[in-house]
Design an enzyme around this catalytic site. Structure first.
Site, short mmCIF file in Angstrom:
data_model
loop_
_atom_site.label_atom_id
_atom_site.label_comp_id
_atom_site.label_asym_id
_atom_site.label_seq_id
_atom_site.Cartn_x
_atom_site.Cartn_y
_atom_site.Cartn_z
N ASP A 158 0.84 -1.20 0.00
CA ASP A 158 0.00 0.00 0.00
C ASP A 158 0.88 1.26 0.00
OD1 ASP A 158 -2.34 1.43 0.04
OD2 ASP A 158 -3.18 0.41 1.79
N ASP A 219 -10.95 3.03 -2.52
CA ASP A 219 -11.36 1.78 -1.87
C ASP A 219 -12.83 1.48 -2.10
OD1 ASP A 219 -8.87 2.02 -0.80
OD2 ASP A 219 -9.52 1.93 1.29
C1 GLA Z 1 -6.00 1.40 2.03
C2 GLA Z 1 -6.22 0.35 0.94
C3 GLA Z 1 -7.28 -0.64 1.43
C4 GLA Z 1 -6.82 -1.29 2.72
C5 GLA Z 1 -6.55 -0.23 3.76
C6 GLA Z 1 -5.90 -0.80 5.01
O1 GLA Z 1 -7.10 2.22 2.22
O2 GLA Z 1 -6.61 0.93 -0.26
O3 GLA Z 1 -7.51 -1.62 0.44
O4 GLA Z 1 -5.68 -2.06 2.47
O5 GLA Z 1 -5.66 0.77 3.26
O6 GLA Z 1 -5.67 0.15 5.99
#
Ligand code: GLA
Length: 411
Positions: A158, A219
């Site tokens: 990430d 997300d």
């Molecule tokens: C980001 C990613 C998500 C998840 C969260 C975890 O928002 O895009 O898919 O992995 O972090 O904190």
């Protein structure tokens, strides 16, 4: 070695070093990931059966095998954020939370492998993960080596808490450390998800050379609004991003939320239809212990999965908008005798309460030919039809629902 071969070798060597040539993810990865459903639940007293813990992943691994998901192709089981302690250990290595992962990660990885599954984990390039756990920025090599030692097969890397304008560099560096471990590890990147929402177009050539898949956009949450918002971005940018989809490198619109609280049965078919037609990774995030059979059947639908896993790996595109329906098409690998094969997905934005009688022709979708085509509706038991490219095809589409068809050229 003759000179031409020598020259070829010299030409190829730098490419092999520079490109992601790990031979993985030749079709879109399929698996299960904790995040959308279980988020960062770390309080195992309040949520004994849902907290991010060794028990959760072992249990899901058991269900992946016993309930047919592995057999259908879902092979990775992945830990997302919130698995570590708040501090690294004395050697600077990531340390799993000792209460929630009392046997360590290698032991969990062994268990998952013993079930015939593959094991994925999460880290973040920045100073901290998105949920505030230790980031990898000054520890890239250590973390890559640790993951290889734990026999990790998939890394979701990430990009929270980093400088997103120059983030590419860090991902490329981590990719090199992963390759240097010699362990085949699917590399899932997130750098466009930090650049594109900030109006910066990501470098997709670099992504395809560095990563096996990449999160392009925001997300997913447990709602239809979230699904349609993501699809607005993907269809709006399809001409720019679709050419980078193919064996070994995939655009990733985020997890499947089918079987949770936010999507109706019809909306769930729509999500599956469009994710399959986009050649998107099929990463479920659902409680496999309690999923209702009708949702499970969508996730396990063999024809839908075959469209998603088509060896050409072409990302389908939104071709036509008509009567508040989006119609997407995807060319599939032709039959052995050369006959053309396509998939069509329809997603409805209609909210009137009856199943709308929608009609379209193949010609409207730029599928033109002097031969006829056989059209099979994948999620419904309606009988197949044979049409030419000008004949109307009628189908009933339920409010905010979806449909998926396989189209086969006739002799
Ligand atoms: C980001 C990613 C998500 C998840 C969260 C975890 O928002 O895009 O898919 O992995 O972090 O904190």
């Amino acid at each position: 070695m003759d000179n031409t071969i020598k020259k070829l070798v010299v030409l190829l060597v730098p490419m092999i070093v520079d490109c992601l040539d790990n031979g993985l993810a030749r079709t879109p990865p399929m698996g299960w990931m904790q995040w959308e459903r279980f988020r960062c639940l770390t309080d195992c007293e309040a949520y004994p059966d849902e907290c991010i813990s060794d028990k959760l992943f072992r249990t899901m691994a058991d269900y992946m095998v016993s309930d047919g998901y592995l057999e259908a192709g879902y092979e990775y089981i992945m830990i997302d954020d919130c698995w570590t302690s708040k501090e690294r250990d004395n050697n600077g290595r990531l340390l799993p939370d000792p209460d929630r992962f009392p046997y360590g990660i290698k032991n969990l990885s062994d268990y998952i492998h013993s079930k015939g599954l593959k094991f994925g984990i999460y880290a973040d390039y920045g100073t901290e993960t998105c949920a505030g756990y230790p980031g990898s920025i000054d520890h890239l090599k250590t973390d890559a080596d640790t993951f290889a030692e734990w026999e990790v097969d998939y890394l979701k890397f990430d990009g929270c808490n980093s400088d997103w304008i120059f983030i590419d560099k860090g991902y490329i560096e981590m990719g090199k450390y992963l390759n240097a471990t010699n362990r085949p590890i699917v590399y899932s990147c997130s750098w466009p998800a930090y650049q594109e929402p900030n109006n910066m177009e990501s470098n997709y050539s670099a992504l395809a050379e560095t990563c096996n898949l990449w999160r392009n956009w925001d997300d997913i949450d447990d709602s239809w609004k979230s699904v349609t918002g993501i699809l607005d971005w993907f269809s709006g940018n399809q001409d720019r991003i679709a050419p980078f989809s193919g064996p070994g490198h995939w655009n990733d619109p985020d997890m499947l939320i089918i079987g949770n609280y936010g999507l109706s049965y019809e909306q769930s078919k729509a999500q599956m239809a469009i994710w399959c037609i986009m050649a998107a990774p099929l990463i479920m995030s659902v409680d496999l212990r309690t999923i209702e059979p009708k949702f499970k059947n969508i996730l396990l639908n063999k024809d839908a999965i075959a469209i998603n896993q088509d060896p050409l790996g072409i990302m389908g595109r939104l071709i036509l908008k008509k009567d508040k329906m989006d119609i997407w098409t995807k060319p599939l690998k032709p039959k052995e005798d050369g006959r053309k094969l396509f998939a069509i997905a329809i997603m409805s934005h209609r909210v009137d309460g009856y199943p709308y009688r929608f009609n379209f022709t193949l010609g409207e979708l730029n599928i033109t030919d002097s031969n006829q085509f056989h059209i099979k509706n994948i999620f419904e038991s309606t009988s197949s039809v044979i049409v030419n490219d000008k004949e109307l095809i009628f189908t009933r589409i339920k409010p905010t629902g979806g449909a998926l068809f396989v189209v086969t050229q006739q002799k």
